[in-house]
Design an enzyme around this catalytic site. Structure first.
Site, short mmCIF file in Angstrom:
data_model
loop_
_atom_site.label_atom_id
_atom_site.label_comp_id
_atom_site.label_asym_id
_atom_site.label_seq_id
_atom_site.Cartn_x
_atom_site.Cartn_y
_atom_site.Cartn_z
N HIS A 162 35.64 43.76 44.29
CA HIS A 162 36.18 44.67 43.27
C HIS A 162 35.37 44.47 41.98
CE1 HIS A 162 38.65 40.95 42.45
NE2 HIS A 162 38.28 41.25 41.21
P1 TYD Z 1 42.44 39.62 43.61
O1 TYD Z 1 42.05 39.62 42.16
O2 TYD Z 1 42.15 40.86 44.40
O3 TYD Z 1 41.75 38.34 44.32
P2 TYD Z 1 40.29 38.02 44.89
O4 TYD Z 1 39.29 38.84 44.15
O5 TYD Z 1 40.12 36.55 44.65
O6 TYD Z 1 40.29 38.31 46.35
O7 TYD Z 1 43.97 39.22 43.71
C1 TYD Z 1 44.58 38.92 44.94
C2 TYD Z 1 46.05 39.26 44.83
O8 TYD Z 1 46.68 38.46 43.81
C3 TYD Z 1 46.33 40.73 44.46
O9 TYD Z 1 47.43 41.15 45.23
C4 TYD Z 1 46.72 40.69 43.01
C5 TYD Z 1 47.32 39.29 42.83
N1 TYD Z 1 47.06 38.75 41.48
C6 TYD Z 1 48.09 38.67 40.56
O10 TYD Z 1 49.25 39.06 40.84
N2 TYD Z 1 47.83 38.17 39.31
C7 TYD Z 1 46.59 37.75 38.95
O11 TYD Z 1 46.40 37.28 37.80
C8 TYD Z 1 45.53 37.83 39.92
C9 TYD Z 1 44.13 37.37 39.59
C10 TYD Z 1 45.81 38.34 41.17
#
Ligand code: TYD
Length: 134
Positions: free
Chosen positions: A52
């Site tokens: 992302h």
């Molecule tokens: P995401 O940022 O997509 O993680 P990565 O890039 O490490 O794979 O986040 C994963 C999940 O966690 C998504 O459902 C959103 C949730 N999340 C929160 O609720 N709060 C936060 O501060 C973060 C970073 C993620």
């Protein structure tokens, strides 16, 4: 001036005999006010996380344990690769970078972020991201 991803090297206070302390401090080595801190852990080797980009979020990301490999791409298609393999090495990630991360299983990623969590700040579709190119 355009912000670019770069490594921030934190001080290591201590000695090999005693161990070390490193410090992140707003206005010293963190280029934004920190609104949120999160960490990720127990990510298996074969999993690629990220995939992302963010619209406005600025981040400084550390591997406090283990090794994390980052690949960052901007809308122009420039690719930046970084390896976080020391706990005093941070990566500044500006807005507008598609990121992919791979982790050693023991890796603990710590992120200091400039904004509260907001799903609207995420671009989760790569084609939508590349379409931002003017
Ligand atoms: P995401 O940022 O997509 O993680 P990565 O890039 O490490 O794979 O986040 C994963 C999940 O966690 C998504 O459902 C959103 C949730 N999340 C929160 O609720 N709060 C936060 O501060 C973060 C970073 C993620």
């Amino acid at each position: 001036m355009k912000e670019e991803p770069h490594i921030i090297t934190f001080n290591k206070i201590g000695t090999p005999n005693l161990g070390y302390i490193s410090v992140a401090e707003v206005a010293d080595n963190i280029p934004f006010d920190i609104k949120r801190v999160y960490w990720t852990y127990f990510t298996p080797n074969h999993v690629e996380r990220g995939n992302h980009a963010h619209v406005a979020l600025r981040q400084v990301i550390l591997s406090v344990a283990g090794i994390i490999n980052f690949e960052l791409e901007n809308v122009e298609g420039e690719v930046f690769k970084f390896t976080l393999d020391e706990p005093n090495k941070g990566l500044f990630v500006p807005p507008g970078y598609w990121r992919k991360m791979r982790f050693s299983h023991n890796a603990v990623l710590l992120c200091m972020a400039s904004l509260a969590y907001d799903e609207k700040d995420y671009i989760r579709n790569y084609d939508d991201f590349k379409a931002l190119k003017k």
